[in-house]
Design a protein around this motif. Structure first.
Motif, short mmCIF file in Angstrom:
data_model
loop_
_atom_site.label_atom_id
_atom_site.label_comp_id
_atom_site.label_asym_id
_atom_site.label_seq_id
_atom_site.Cartn_x
_atom_site.Cartn_y
_atom_site.Cartn_z
N ALA A 40 0.85 -1.19 0.00
CA ALA A 40 0.00 0.00 0.00
C ALA A 40 0.88 1.22 0.00
O ALA A 40 2.04 1.15 0.43
CB ALA A 40 -0.86 0.03 1.26
N LYS A 86 -1.35 -0.16 6.55
CA LYS A 86 -1.15 -1.60 6.35
C LYS A 86 -0.30 -2.24 7.45
O LYS A 86 -0.52 -3.40 7.79
CB LYS A 86 -0.56 -1.90 4.96
N ARG A 127 16.91 1.98 7.28
CA ARG A 127 16.30 3.18 7.86
C ARG A 127 16.55 3.20 9.38
O ARG A 127 16.44 2.16 10.02
CB ARG A 127 14.78 3.18 7.58
N ARG A 162 12.33 4.57 14.31
CA ARG A 162 11.53 5.65 14.89
C ARG A 162 11.42 5.37 16.39
O ARG A 162 11.73 4.28 16.85
CB ARG A 162 10.13 5.67 14.25
N ALA A 220 14.22 -3.66 -2.00
CA ALA A 220 13.96 -2.46 -2.80
C ALA A 220 14.45 -1.23 -2.04
O ALA A 220 14.58 -1.26 -0.81
CB ALA A 220 12.46 -2.34 -3.07
N VAL A 253 13.32 2.28 -0.91
CA VAL A 253 12.06 3.00 -0.72
C VAL A 253 12.37 4.30 0.02
O VAL A 253 12.94 4.26 1.11
CB VAL A 253 11.04 2.16 0.11
N TYR A 311 15.18 -1.79 2.00
CA TYR A 311 14.31 -2.68 2.77
C TYR A 311 14.32 -4.04 2.08
O TYR A 311 14.29 -4.10 0.85
CB TYR A 311 12.85 -2.19 2.74
N GLY A 312 14.31 -5.13 2.85
CA GLY A 312 14.30 -6.45 2.21
C GLY A 312 13.70 -7.52 3.10
O GLY A 312 13.69 -7.41 4.33
N THR A 313 13.21 -8.56 2.44
CA THR A 313 12.59 -9.70 3.14
C THR A 313 13.54 -10.89 3.13
O THR A 313 13.84 -11.42 2.05
CB THR A 313 11.29 -10.13 2.42
N ASP A 359 4.73 -7.03 5.08
CA ASP A 359 4.30 -5.62 4.96
C ASP A 359 5.38 -4.95 4.14
O ASP A 359 6.42 -4.55 4.67
CB ASP A 359 4.19 -5.06 6.38
N ASP A 403 6.64 -2.81 0.16
CA ASP A 403 6.18 -1.80 -0.80
C ASP A 403 5.78 -2.49 -2.11
O ASP A 403 5.94 -3.70 -2.27
CB ASP A 403 7.26 -0.74 -1.01
N GLY A 418 8.42 -4.49 -4.07
CA GLY A 418 8.72 -5.77 -3.42
C GLY A 418 7.61 -6.77 -3.70
O GLY A 418 7.88 -7.95 -3.94
N ARG A 448 1.54 11.25 12.08
CA ARG A 448 2.69 10.51 12.61
C ARG A 448 3.70 11.47 13.24
O ARG A 448 4.45 11.07 14.12
CB ARG A 448 3.37 9.76 11.44
P1 5GP Z 1 8.51 2.66 6.67
O1 5GP Z 1 9.87 3.27 6.58
O2 5GP Z 1 7.42 3.70 6.66
O3 5GP Z 1 8.40 1.67 7.78
O4 5GP Z 1 8.31 1.81 5.33
C1 5GP Z 1 8.41 2.41 4.06
C2 5GP Z 1 7.92 1.42 3.03
O5 5GP Z 1 8.81 0.31 2.91
C3 5GP Z 1 6.56 0.83 3.37
O6 5GP Z 1 5.77 0.79 2.19
C4 5GP Z 1 6.91 -0.56 3.83
O7 5GP Z 1 5.85 -1.47 3.63
C5 5GP Z 1 8.07 -0.87 2.90
N1 5GP Z 1 8.83 -2.04 3.36
C6 5GP Z 1 9.01 -2.49 4.62
N2 5GP Z 1 9.71 -3.62 4.62
C7 5GP Z 1 9.97 -3.93 3.33
C8 5GP Z 1 10.64 -5.01 2.69
O8 5GP Z 1 11.16 -5.95 3.29
N3 5GP Z 1 10.70 -4.97 1.33
C9 5GP Z 1 10.16 -3.97 0.60
N4 5GP Z 1 10.25 -4.05 -0.73
N5 5GP Z 1 9.50 -2.94 1.17
C10 5GP Z 1 9.42 -2.92 2.52
#
Ligand code: 5GP
Length: 222
Positions: free
Chosen positions: A16, A22, A45, A48, A78, A80, A85-87, A105, A107, A110, A141
């Motif tokens: 999302a 989400k 990142r 927070r 990816a 972002v 960020y990665g799984t 969760d 992007d 991903g 936020r």
């Molecule tokens: P935030 O920094 O706000 O936590 O996340 C920023 C974006 O990165 C969000 O859309 C979140 O869902 C996405 N994100 C978090 N973990 C991963 C991940 O492992 N892989 C990818 N591709 N996006 C992620």
């Protein structure tokens, strides 16, 4: 009582635009229902204030993240909003071995990678109910500068174009309703023949029971 044929768990991808809620949906699924587990992503990142290492994310240096890429430990990754960020593969493997629905969760980029690599993953695109709601959530936020909020809204415009490639769309107009919709999707998915753990065995069992009933049935003709 039997509620269905035993089924394989469902890797669930929630994607999302940032600020859609989400992450809240993902955590609520894990807290409220048995058999759901959150996929803790790796990220560069900084945390927070309320975030906990190893629970919300694995917070890594850029070097440590790049090492994971080099050692092929990430199922997808990816950049972002300027951070990586990665799984980890491990998250999906461990959930599968324990028979749990793993909730990713991630992007939109991903999600596209997961669709290619994990054919049985279920992709849900979470929509905000309106731009106004998105704006309210992003500013509430209190962690992002206004420029950053504007940047995220522009990204949301682009990301929405990907919605048609998802399996389902859930509108997060009300948190409890959105959670119930996601839960209902997973419930329906678990009734697909392709998710049955051993469909042949179930069919075989029913067929031999039918044979036995036929064999033992009294002659009902007059
Ligand atoms: P935030 O920094 O706000 O936590 O996340 C920023 C974006 O990165 C969000 O859309 C979140 O869902 C996405 N994100 C978090 N973990 C991963 C991940 O492992 N892989 C990818 N591709 N996006 C992620």
């Amino acid at each position: 009582m039997m509620t269905g044929i035993p089924s394989r768990p469902c890797p669930l991808v929630l994607a999302a635009p940032s600020g859609t809620g989400k992450t809240t949906i993902a955590h609520a699924l894990v807290e409220r229902f048995a058999r759901f587990v959150f996929s803790v992503s790796a990220t560069t990142r900084p945390p927070r204030s309320q975030e906990r290492n190893g629970i919300d994310y694995d917070f890594l240096s850029r070097e440590a993240f790049e090492r994971m890429i080099d050692e092929d430990e990430l199922m997808e990754w990816a950049e972002v909003h300027g951070n990586l960020y990665g799984t980890p593969y491990r998250n999906l493997e461990e959930a599968r071995d324990r028979g749990e629905h793993v909730v990713l969760d991630i992007d939109v980029q991903g999600a596209r990678q997961i669709k290619e690599r994990v054919p049985d993953a279920v992709l849900i695109f979470v929509f905000p109910p309106s731009a106004e709601a998105l704006w309210r959530r992003l500013t509430a936020r209190g962690t992002e500068a206004l420029d950053e909020v504007r940047h995220r809204l522009e990204a949301a415009r682009r990301e929405l174009e990907e919605a048609e490639h998802f399996d389902y769309i859930v509108v997060n107009d009300d948190l409890d309703r959105a959670i119930s919709r996601v839960r209902a999707i997973v419930e329906s998915e678990s009734h697909r023949p392709s998710r049955a753990l051993d469909l042949d065995a179930e069919v075989g069992r029913l067929r031999s029971e039918i044979d036995a009933v036929v064999r033992e049935a009294p002659d009902v003709r007059a």
